[in-house]
Enzyme design. Structure first.
Site, PDB file in Angstrom:
ATOM      1  CE1 TYR A  46     -17.539  11.635 -14.635  1.00  0.00           C
ATOM      2  CE2 TYR A  46     -17.095  11.546 -12.287  1.00  0.00           C
ATOM      3  CZ  TYR A  46     -17.446  10.922 -13.469  1.00  0.00           C
ATOM      4  OH  TYR A  46     -17.689   9.588 -13.472  1.00  0.00           O
ATOM      5  NE  ARG A  98      -2.887   0.442   3.334  1.00  0.00           N
ATOM      6  CZ  ARG A  98      -2.205   0.592   4.483  1.00  0.00           C
ATOM      7  NH1 ARG A  98      -1.482   1.680   4.693  1.00  0.00           N
ATOM      8  NH2 ARG A  98      -2.252  -0.342   5.397  1.00  0.00           N
TER       9      ARG A  98
HETATM   10  C1  LIG Z   1     -14.447  10.184 -15.326  1.00  0.00           C
HETATM   11  C2  LIG Z   1     -14.112  11.484 -14.739  1.00  0.00           C
HETATM   12  C3  LIG Z   1     -13.831  11.612 -13.366  1.00  0.00           C
HETATM   13  C4  LIG Z   1     -13.943  10.452 -12.407  1.00  0.00           C
HETATM   14  O1  LIG Z   1     -13.011   9.478 -12.681  1.00  0.00           O
HETATM   15  P1  LIG Z   1     -13.218   7.913 -12.301  1.00  0.00           P
HETATM   16  O2  LIG Z   1     -11.962   7.311 -12.777  1.00  0.00           O
HETATM   17  O3  LIG Z   1     -14.438   7.457 -13.032  1.00  0.00           O
HETATM   18  O4  LIG Z   1     -13.398   7.866 -10.819  1.00  0.00           O
HETATM   19  C5  LIG Z   1     -13.469  12.863 -12.895  1.00  0.00           C
HETATM   20  N1  LIG Z   1     -13.397  13.930 -13.707  1.00  0.00           N
HETATM   21  C6  LIG Z   1     -13.687  13.845 -15.019  1.00  0.00           C
HETATM   22  C7  LIG Z   1     -13.605  15.068 -15.862  1.00  0.00           C
HETATM   23  C8  LIG Z   1     -14.052  12.624 -15.583  1.00  0.00           C
HETATM   24  O5  LIG Z   1     -14.350  12.565 -16.882  1.00  0.00           O
END
Ligand SMILES: *Cc1c(COP(=O)(O)O)cnc(C)c1O
Length: 379
Positions: free
Chosen positions: A98, A46
């Site tokens: 997002y 880890r």
């Molecule tokens: C997909 C995405 C995330 C989240 O990422 P994950 O790997 O799905 O947890 C955050 N920011 C943006 C702009 C994304 O497209």
């Protein structure tokens, strides 16, 4: 070194034991120690893993940071960055982040006494007005999802620093090939490596990169202390994906521009959201701040029915969430990525029932255009 060279060589030193050109996948949970207090710098996986460390070194170089820490997902990387803010403090965040970021901030971190203001970060005055004496973090995303608004990273970083806040940029949509937030004044960069960085739709991961060594150290402490590490196999997949980032992005960009032009000139298509089009409200800023305009495009088909018929008719383009892979993905933000936003807010933000988003892949662009054309005809 140039960007393409760094994609391939940064962090990817030949394996000292065998000379393997591909960094080995150190699939181990622990490391044998020679004697009490005597080990090779690796105690428990880890805390330290050589495959993960290689990816972290690679992305620190690509983003021009001092160091990087890899996490189990983009959300885990954003969660780690959120630990720079404590109870009683305030975050200014883009109102078009997002969806998972908005959900994490409002449904989880807000329970722990952190306050949030969500604003249109393409308007610097609105950002300035949102600042409070206790604001500690400005969270930016540019281009935003799904309407591709651009914010001025350099100007907003200046405003944030004057207000005593750190600036984090979610650089997932652009990738370091198109945009280098740290060079523009941001303090931290996060990515979902799931998207363009890995690029092959076969791994979920995240990275946080920092300019200040103390911030890198804290991110490492959080990574080990809260434990959402990226696995050795996923670290290796992303390292491998990044080796072709520059050539993939060149083709994404070329295809993106051509498809944006095609859509903008098609009679059945309404507004097209793409920073590379001259009528995009921040086209000039995008030109200045980015090396290209990317491969994310949204466009208006006028109604839910039209969008639904179009999405049922595409054959080569696949209906699905996510983005940034070699294959073209199409989605319907109002019912997929942005379904949790109330309809009135969605309409105000331009995320209408007729809006379709496309993550343009690296297929032959003529095949993609033929597919889009026949699907538009099917409406
Ligand atoms: C997909 C995405 C995330 C989240 O990422 P994950 O790997 O799905 O947890 C955050 N920011 C943006 C702009 C994304 O497209």
């Amino acid at each position: 070194m140039g960007f393409s060279t760094d994609c391939i060589h940064a962090g990817n030193a030949p394996d000292p034991l065998t000379g393997a050109v591909s960094v080995p996948i150190y699939q181990t949970s622990t490391y044998v120690q020679e004697a009490l207090g005597k080990h090779k710098g690796y105690e428990y996986a880890r805390t330290q893993n050589p495959t993960r460390a290689a990816l972290e070194e690679n992305l620190a170089v690509l983003e021009g940071g001092t160091g990087a820490r890899a996490f189990a997902s983009g959300m885990a990387a954003i969660t780690a960055v959120s630990t720079f803010v404590k109870a009683g403090e305030h975050v200014v965040c883009s109102n078009m982040t997002y969806g998972g970021t908005h959900r994490y901030y409002t449904k989880i971190q807000a329970r722990y006494g952190v306050e949030f203001s969500f604003v249109d970060t393409s308007d610097a005055d609105e950002v300035r007005r949102a600042f409070q004496p206790n604001t500690r973090l400005l969270h930016l995303e540019t281009p935003t999802n799904p309407t591709m608004a651009i914010c001025d990273i350099a100007l907003l970083s200046k405003i944030a620093h004057e207000g005593g806040a750190l600036v984090v940029v979610d650089n997932t949509f652009a990738s370091p090939y198109l945009q280098k937030p740290l060079a523009l004044g941001a303090d931290l960069v996060v990515h979902s490596t799931t998207k363009f960085l890995n690029g092959h739709s076969d791994s979920v991961g995240g990275i946080a990169v920092a300019a200040n060594p103390e911030h890198v150290e804290w991110l490492g402490f959080v990574q080990n202390g809260s434990g959402a590490i990226l696995s050795p196999l996923d670290s290796w997949l992303v390292l491998r994906g990044i080796k072709t980032l520059a050539v993939r992005m060149e083709r994404h960009e070329q295809n993106g521009r051509e498809i944006a032009r095609f859509l903008a000139s098609h009679a059945r298509v309404g507004k097209v959201y793409y920073p590379g089009l001259p009528d995009h409200p921040q086209h000039a800023l995008a030109k200045e701040q980015m090396r290209g305009f990317g491969a994310m495009i949204s466009f208006e088909l006028g109604s839910y029915d039209a969008a639904s018929r179009f999405l049922a008719a595409v054959r080569l383009c696949s209906l699905g969430e996510s983005l940034g892979g070699v294959e073209t993905l199409i989605s319907h933000p109002a019912t997929m990525t942005h379904a949790s936003i109330p309809e009135a807010d969605r309409n105000r933000l331009g995320v209408t029932a007729g809006l379709v988003r496309i993550s343009v892949g690296i297929e032959d662009v003529a095949d993609l255009i033929a597919d889009l054309e026949q699907a538009l005809d099917a409406i």
